[in-house]
Design an enzyme around this catalytic site. Structure first.
Site, short mmCIF file in Angstrom:
data_model
loop_
_atom_site.label_atom_id
_atom_site.label_comp_id
_atom_site.label_asym_id
_atom_site.label_seq_id
_atom_site.Cartn_x
_atom_site.Cartn_y
_atom_site.Cartn_z
CG HIS A 21 -4.56 -0.13 3.98
ND1 HIS A 21 -3.77 -0.76 3.04
CD2 HIS A 21 -5.69 0.25 3.32
CE1 HIS A 21 -4.41 -0.77 1.88
NE2 HIS A 21 -5.57 -0.16 2.02
CB CYS A 71 -0.97 -0.01 1.17
SG CYS A 71 -0.20 -0.04 2.82
CD GLU A 98 -8.02 -0.63 -0.89
OE1 GLU A 98 -7.62 -0.21 0.20
OE2 GLU A 98 -9.06 -1.32 -1.01
#
Length: 388
Positions: A167, A109, A179
């Site tokens: 994240h 990420c 993402e």
């Protein structure tokens, strides 16, 4: 290690051979030019792109760069090479879906966000984990979780995590985001998520200029939780100096080992001294247990640990401690950067292979959690620590 290397090379060679064979069978007209990093066609075909007004030109370029990677593998540790861009990842030590990440070239990420803003600015502004990016000095604005998506514009970075950020994704507008989600999936566009442990968002400074440090010489961190109190000394029994109703930015001068506190599922004995002289347990400061870049209040060395434990330094990023000496046991703590931990004892348990090392020695810390000795600086078996 040799078997894994052979598998990786064989997989790449096979993929290359198959691709070449298929290419030879296709007519020349079946080979359109590949979409570039800023391809409007790629963004349109996937629903990925700038979906709302208000973003700077730099942020729009970052969106297009992220969107150009739709369909690329998520790969744990991917995108963190010397230069921003896709790289092969590695097994994260706990998720079975991650066992093939060393064969997948892609991004995790934070690696994707790093690449997107590198393509947009030509500068490596976001080198680090999602937690590092959340605390980036290249922030033009910060938005709390309670504000939702109302103030966001395309290119803003959205974060998740309680106590530490785990994240990050990029907002596109119209309730959508792009993402790199998790091992076994590909980079995707999805609806935004502002429930659960959503931690807020950061707008990256389009100029690429770092935000100047506070005038008092401290380091800015953000608290989390509600009703957080600071105290006149590093103890929950000391008089209350201030109360924060919600997440607040604080200027941390230094930190030191003091009273051990257990709260919100975490245990930590490190406290931070703020610019007004008050103290705050690091449990309520976003970041690892020991804050990176913050000096010890008593000098350059951490205070001696209590209970006969020995201080040892971790190395690497994204290091986890577990409830048992096993990578499949529940995660107790997460160190985004190297930190000092207090080791009580060590024992032989599950054999772990990570970062080129294999070891079956695990150390138990003062909070009862366990860490593989692979991530502790020193020999495979610590010479100054007794057997559990």
């Amino acid at each position: 290690m040799k078997a894994r290397t052979i598998r990786r090379l064989t997989g790449r060679a096979l993929a290359t051979t198959v691709a070449a064979a298929l290419t030879a069978l296709l007519p020349a007209t079946a080979h359109p030019a590949p979409a570039g990093p800023h391809s409007a066609t790629a963004a349109r075909d996937t629903g990925c792109g700038v979906l709302a007004p208000g973003a700077s030109a730099t942020a729009q370029s970052a969106v297009q760069a992220a969107c150009s990677q739709i369909g690329v593998w998520y790969s744990w540790g991917g995108g963190h090479g010397a230069t921003p861009g896709p790289t092969y990842g590695y097994y994260d030590g706990s998720d079975p879906d991650s066992m093939h990440d060393d064969e997948r070239m892609g991004f995790d990420c934070s690696g994707l966000m790093r690449y997107a803003y590198y393509r947009a600015t030509g500068k490596d502004l976001l080198n680090g984990t999602a937690d590092d990016q959340f605390h980036s000095s290249h922030a033009a604005a910060r938005f709390s979780a309670g504000q939702g998506t109302a103030p966001l514009v395309p290119g803003d970075l959205m974060f998740w995590g309680s106590g530490h950020v785990h994240h990050v994704a990029m907002y596109l507008g119209a309730g959508r985001m792009v993402e790199a989600y998790e091992s076994g999936t590909h980079i995707r566009v999805t609806a935004v998520r502002t429930g659960g442990d959503y931690a807020g968002a950061v707008r990256i400074d389009p100029s690429g200029s770092p935000t100047p440090p506070p005038a008092d010489g401290g380091t800015v961190f953000e608290t989390w939780g509600t009703g957080v109190r600071t105290h006149s000394s590093p103890s929950v029994r000391a008089s209350v100096v201030d109360t924060f109703a919600g997440p607040t930015q604080v200027s941390v001068q230094c930190q030191e080992h003091a009273e051990t506190v257990t709260a919100e599922g975490y245990t930590n004995d490190i406290w931070s001294r703020l610019s007004d002289g008050s103290w705050l347990t690091n449990i309520y400061v976003k970041g690892p247990a020991s804050l990176p870049g913050v000096p010890d209040c008593g000098g350059s060395s951490p205070a001696p640990p209590s209970g006969g434990s020995k201080p040892h330094q971790t190395w690497g990023t994204g290091v986890r401690t577990h409830s048992q000496p096993n990578v499949n046991a529940s995660v107790v703590d997460y160190f985004a950067q190297p930190a000092t931990v207090n080791v009580v004892c060590q024992r032989h348990a599950q054999e772990v292979t990570a970062d080129g090392y294999t070891n079956d020695a695990w150390s138990r810390l003062t909070d009862g959690s366990w860490i593989t000795n692979i991530y502790l600086k020193g020999p495979a078996w610590l010479t100054d620590v007794p057997t559990c």
